[in-house]
Design a protein around this motif. Structure first.
Motif, PDB file in Angstrom:
ATOM      1  N   GLY A  34      -4.976  -6.217   5.300  1.00  0.00           N
ATOM      2  CA  GLY A  34      -6.110  -7.022   4.269  1.00  0.00           C
ATOM      3  C   GLY A  34      -6.897  -6.031   3.609  1.00  0.00           C
ATOM      4  O   GLY A  34      -6.876  -4.751   3.768  1.00  0.00           O
ATOM      5  N   GLY A  35      -7.545  -6.664   2.815  1.00  0.00           N
ATOM      6  CA  GLY A  35      -8.729  -5.982   1.968  1.00  0.00           C
ATOM      7  C   GLY A  35      -9.787  -7.011   1.584  1.00  0.00           C
ATOM      8  O   GLY A  35      -9.679  -7.934   1.336  1.00  0.00           O
ATOM      9  N   ARG A  36     -10.757  -6.138   0.911  1.00  0.00           N
ATOM     10  CA  ARG A  36     -11.945  -6.978   0.176  1.00  0.00           C
ATOM     11  C   ARG A  36     -12.795  -6.073  -0.340  1.00  0.00           C
ATOM     12  O   ARG A  36     -12.905  -4.731  -0.405  1.00  0.00           O
ATOM     13  N   LEU A  37     -13.467  -6.549  -1.297  1.00  0.00           N
ATOM     14  CA  LEU A  37     -14.610  -5.983  -2.038  1.00  0.00           C
ATOM     15  C   LEU A  37     -15.778  -5.795  -1.409  1.00  0.00           C
ATOM     16  O   LEU A  37     -16.135  -6.655  -0.498  1.00  0.00           O
ATOM     17  N   TYR A  38     -16.630  -4.663  -1.303  1.00  0.00           N
ATOM     18  CA  TYR A  38     -17.703  -4.298  -0.626  1.00  0.00           C
ATOM     19  C   TYR A  38     -18.712  -4.254  -1.664  1.00  0.00           C
ATOM     20  O   TYR A  38     -18.788  -3.542  -2.537  1.00  0.00           O
ATOM     21  N   ARG A  39     -19.923  -5.110  -1.429  1.00  0.00           N
ATOM     22  CA  ARG A  39     -20.995  -4.989  -2.291  1.00  0.00           C
ATOM     23  C   ARG A  39     -21.888  -4.625  -1.507  1.00  0.00           C
ATOM     24  O   ARG A  39     -22.493  -4.864  -0.209  1.00  0.00           O
ATOM     25  N   TYR A  40     -23.013  -3.665  -2.189  1.00  0.00           N
ATOM     26  CA  TYR A  40     -24.299  -3.221  -1.594  1.00  0.00           C
ATOM     27  C   TYR A  40     -25.484  -3.902  -2.504  1.00  0.00           C
ATOM     28  O   TYR A  40     -25.605  -3.722  -3.471  1.00  0.00           O
ATOM     29  N   THR A  41     -25.969  -5.019  -1.824  1.00  0.00           N
ATOM     30  CA  THR A  41     -26.895  -6.033  -2.592  1.00  0.00           C
ATOM     31  C   THR A  41     -26.230  -6.468  -3.780  1.00  0.00           C
ATOM     32  O   THR A  41     -25.259  -7.085  -3.608  1.00  0.00           O
ATOM     33  N   LEU A  86      20.711   1.872 -14.722  1.00  0.00           N
ATOM     34  CA  LEU A  86      20.915   3.138 -13.797  1.00  0.00           C
ATOM     35  C   LEU A  86      19.294   3.659 -13.785  1.00  0.00           C
ATOM     36  O   LEU A  86      19.224   3.927 -12.634  1.00  0.00           O
ATOM     37  N   PHE A  87      18.684   3.743 -14.730  1.00  0.00           N
ATOM     38  CA  PHE A  87      17.335   4.189 -14.654  1.00  0.00           C
ATOM     39  C   PHE A  87      16.345   3.323 -13.756  1.00  0.00           C
ATOM     40  O   PHE A  87      15.809   3.682 -12.931  1.00  0.00           O
ATOM     41  N   ALA A  88      16.643   1.866 -13.754  1.00  0.00           N
ATOM     42  CA  ALA A  88      15.728   1.066 -12.867  1.00  0.00           C
ATOM     43  C   ALA A  88      16.463   1.059 -11.549  1.00  0.00           C
ATOM     44  O   ALA A  88      15.695   1.015 -10.548  1.00  0.00           O
ATOM     45  N   ALA A  89      17.544   1.271 -11.170  1.00  0.00           N
ATOM     46  CA  ALA A  89      18.043   1.405  -9.890  1.00  0.00           C
ATOM     47  C   ALA A  89      17.516   2.678  -9.225  1.00  0.00           C
ATOM     48  O   ALA A  89      17.353   2.906  -8.103  1.00  0.00           O
ATOM     49  N   LEU A  90      17.249   3.675 -10.016  1.00  0.00           N
ATOM     50  CA  LEU A  90      17.098   5.190  -9.494  1.00  0.00           C
ATOM     51  C   LEU A  90      15.474   5.093  -9.178  1.00  0.00           C
ATOM     52  O   LEU A  90      14.877   5.810  -8.487  1.00  0.00           O
ATOM     53  N   MET A  91      14.625   4.359  -9.765  1.00  0.00           N
ATOM     54  CA  MET A  91      13.296   4.277  -9.668  1.00  0.00           C
ATOM     55  C   MET A  91      12.871   3.618  -8.371  1.00  0.00           C
ATOM     56  O   MET A  91      13.617   2.663  -8.048  1.00  0.00           O
ATOM     57  N   PRO A  92      12.049   4.039  -7.348  1.00  0.00           N
ATOM     58  CA  PRO A  92      11.727   3.545  -6.136  1.00  0.00           C
ATOM     59  C   PRO A  92      11.001   2.173  -6.489  1.00  0.00           C
ATOM     60  O   PRO A  92      10.055   2.031  -7.381  1.00  0.00           O
ATOM     61  N   ALA A  93      11.385   1.269  -5.800  1.00  0.00           N
ATOM     62  CA  ALA A  93      10.759  -0.133  -5.756  1.00  0.00           C
ATOM     63  C   ALA A  93       9.444  -0.073  -5.238  1.00  0.00           C
ATOM     64  O   ALA A  93       9.364   0.399  -3.969  1.00  0.00           O
ATOM     65  N   GLN A  94       8.556  -0.330  -5.739  1.00  0.00           N
ATOM     66  CA  GLN A  94       7.118  -0.205  -5.175  1.00  0.00           C
ATOM     67  C   GLN A  94       6.482  -1.641  -5.466  1.00  0.00           C
ATOM     68  O   GLN A  94       5.587  -1.772  -6.419  1.00  0.00           O
ATOM     69  N   ALA A  95       6.257  -2.561  -4.618  1.00  0.00           N
ATOM     70  CA  ALA A  95       5.547  -3.660  -4.616  1.00  0.00           C
ATOM     71  C   ALA A  95       4.006  -3.598  -4.281  1.00  0.00           C
ATOM     72  O   ALA A  95       3.807  -2.557  -3.517  1.00  0.00           O
ATOM     73  N   ASP A  96       3.210  -4.083  -5.009  1.00  0.00           N
ATOM     74  CA  ASP A  96       2.029  -4.081  -4.430  1.00  0.00           C
ATOM     75  C   ASP A  96       1.091  -5.244  -4.663  1.00  0.00           C
ATOM     76  O   ASP A  96       1.660  -6.232  -5.032  1.00  0.00           O
ATOM     77  N   THR A  97      -0.008  -5.359  -4.283  1.00  0.00           N
ATOM     78  CA  THR A  97      -0.977  -6.493  -4.017  1.00  0.00           C
ATOM     79  C   THR A  97      -2.362  -5.996  -4.714  1.00  0.00           C
ATOM     80  O   THR A  97      -2.877  -5.010  -4.685  1.00  0.00           O
ATOM     81  N   GLU A  98      -2.879  -7.064  -5.461  1.00  0.00           N
ATOM     82  CA  GLU A  98      -4.080  -6.695  -6.080  1.00  0.00           C
ATOM     83  C   GLU A  98      -5.196  -7.470  -5.335  1.00  0.00           C
ATOM     84  O   GLU A  98      -5.025  -8.844  -4.917  1.00  0.00           O
ATOM     85  N   ILE A  99      -6.338  -6.647  -5.190  1.00  0.00           N
ATOM     86  CA  ILE A  99      -7.388  -7.180  -4.326  1.00  0.00           C
ATOM     87  C   ILE A  99      -8.767  -6.999  -5.214  1.00  0.00           C
ATOM     88  O   ILE A  99      -8.738  -5.877  -5.486  1.00  0.00           O
ATOM     89  N   ASN A 100      -9.282  -8.000  -5.863  1.00  0.00           N
ATOM     90  CA  ASN A 100     -10.674  -7.805  -6.509  1.00  0.00           C
ATOM     91  C   ASN A 100     -10.316  -6.923  -7.667  1.00  0.00           C
ATOM     92  O   ASN A 100     -11.222  -6.084  -8.110  1.00  0.00           O
ATOM     93  N   GLY A 101      -8.896  -6.883  -8.245  1.00  0.00           N
ATOM     94  CA  GLY A 101      -8.755  -6.275  -9.493  1.00  0.00           C
ATOM     95  C   GLY A 101      -8.155  -4.838  -9.001  1.00  0.00           C
ATOM     96  O   GLY A 101      -7.777  -4.216 -10.090  1.00  0.00           O
ATOM     97  N   VAL A 102      -8.088  -4.526  -7.968  1.00  0.00           N
ATOM     98  CA  VAL A 102      -7.554  -3.071  -7.718  1.00  0.00           C
ATOM     99  C   VAL A 102      -6.196  -3.194  -6.901  1.00  0.00           C
ATOM    100  O   VAL A 102      -6.090  -4.309  -6.067  1.00  0.00           O
ATOM    101  N   ARG A 103      -5.240  -2.651  -7.531  1.00  0.00           N
ATOM    102  CA  ARG A 103      -3.770  -2.779  -6.966  1.00  0.00           C
ATOM    103  C   ARG A 103      -3.760  -1.694  -5.586  1.00  0.00           C
ATOM    104  O   ARG A 103      -4.123  -0.450  -5.721  1.00  0.00           O
ATOM    105  N   PHE A 104      -3.002  -2.294  -4.398  1.00  0.00           N
ATOM    106  CA  PHE A 104      -2.728  -1.432  -3.551  1.00  0.00           C
ATOM    107  C   PHE A 104      -1.262  -1.714  -3.072  1.00  0.00           C
ATOM    108  O   PHE A 104      -0.730  -2.540  -3.131  1.00  0.00           O
ATOM    109  N   ALA A 105      -0.700  -0.646  -2.581  1.00  0.00           N
ATOM    110  CA  ALA A 105       1.025  -0.509  -2.285  1.00  0.00           C
ATOM    111  C   ALA A 105       0.765  -1.612  -1.126  1.00  0.00           C
ATOM    112  O   ALA A 105      -0.012  -1.633  -0.228  1.00  0.00           O
TER     113      ALA A 105
END
Length: 196
Positions: free
Chosen positions: A53-60, A20-39
């Motif tokens: 889409g997504g990506r890591l930004y580096r400065y130098t 019941l608890f699992a059914a009441l919790m909203p399902a929220q799939a997410d994607t990992e981009i360079n170690g960071v998770r986004f919905a």
């Protein structure tokens, strides 16, 4: 010893409560981009908007942030910047950055990308927007969100800091990352819009 072994009835009750608890919790799939998770999908004014889409930004050599762009599926990559549709760019920072650095870097990029007339038309709104920036620590997240007919919001860790009107402002400010000729990073732009 009998107290350590649950009865079949209490085990069944426990399993039911878990289900019941699992059914009441909203399902929220997410994607990992360079170690960071986004919905995988966010909601803008009751409209579901998927991750493009997504990506890591580096400065130098420095890892600065990981970005993810949300835009409707039916928008072609080359139209993402100019389409008058709900969109959001989320940036999770991997290092501390001051509010003043955000203002300076944003203004510099806009000056490189936009004409003097465009900058003059945006000046008051840009000043209002820039005043909302806050210092960020590693793990903090900014979201730049455009809502058609309403304006462009800046959110810090989910809290709205400011909203300014105009599709022209949204196109210019999102252009920092998505400009067709002179973005902050071509690789980041192409990854965000799904062109790579």
């Amino acid at each position: 010893m009998s107290r350590l072994i649950p009865s079949s009835r209490s085990a069944a009750t426990f399993a039911f409560v878990l289900a019941l608890f699992a059914a009441l919790m909203p399902a929220q799939a997410d994607t990992e981009i360079n170690g960071v998770r986004f919905a995988d999908t966010i909601t803008i004014d009751e409209t579901p908007v998927p991750l493009r889409g997504g990506r890591l930004y580096r400065y130098t050599v420095f890892r600065v942030y990981v970005g993810a762009l949300y835009v409707p599926e039916d928008v072609a990559p080359q139209d993402v910047l100019t389409a008058d549709v709900p969109k959001r760019l989320e940036l999770e920072y991997l290092r501390s950055i001051s509010a003043e650095d955000f203002r300076k870097s944003g203004n510099t990029l806009l000056e490189d990308q936009q004409s003097g007339d465009t900058l003059a038309a945006l000046a008051d709104r840009l000043e209002t927007f820039n005043a909302a920036y806050r210092d960020m620590e590693a793990g903090d997240r900014y979201a730049l969100e455009y809502r058609p007919g309403r304006g462009t919001r800046l959110l810090q860790n989910g809290t709205e800091l400011v909203e300014v009107p105009g599709a022209d402002f949204a196109e210019a400010y999102f252009g920092i990352w998505l400009h067709p000729d002179n973005p902050l990073s071509t690789r980041v732009r192409d990854a965000l819009i799904g062109a790579s």
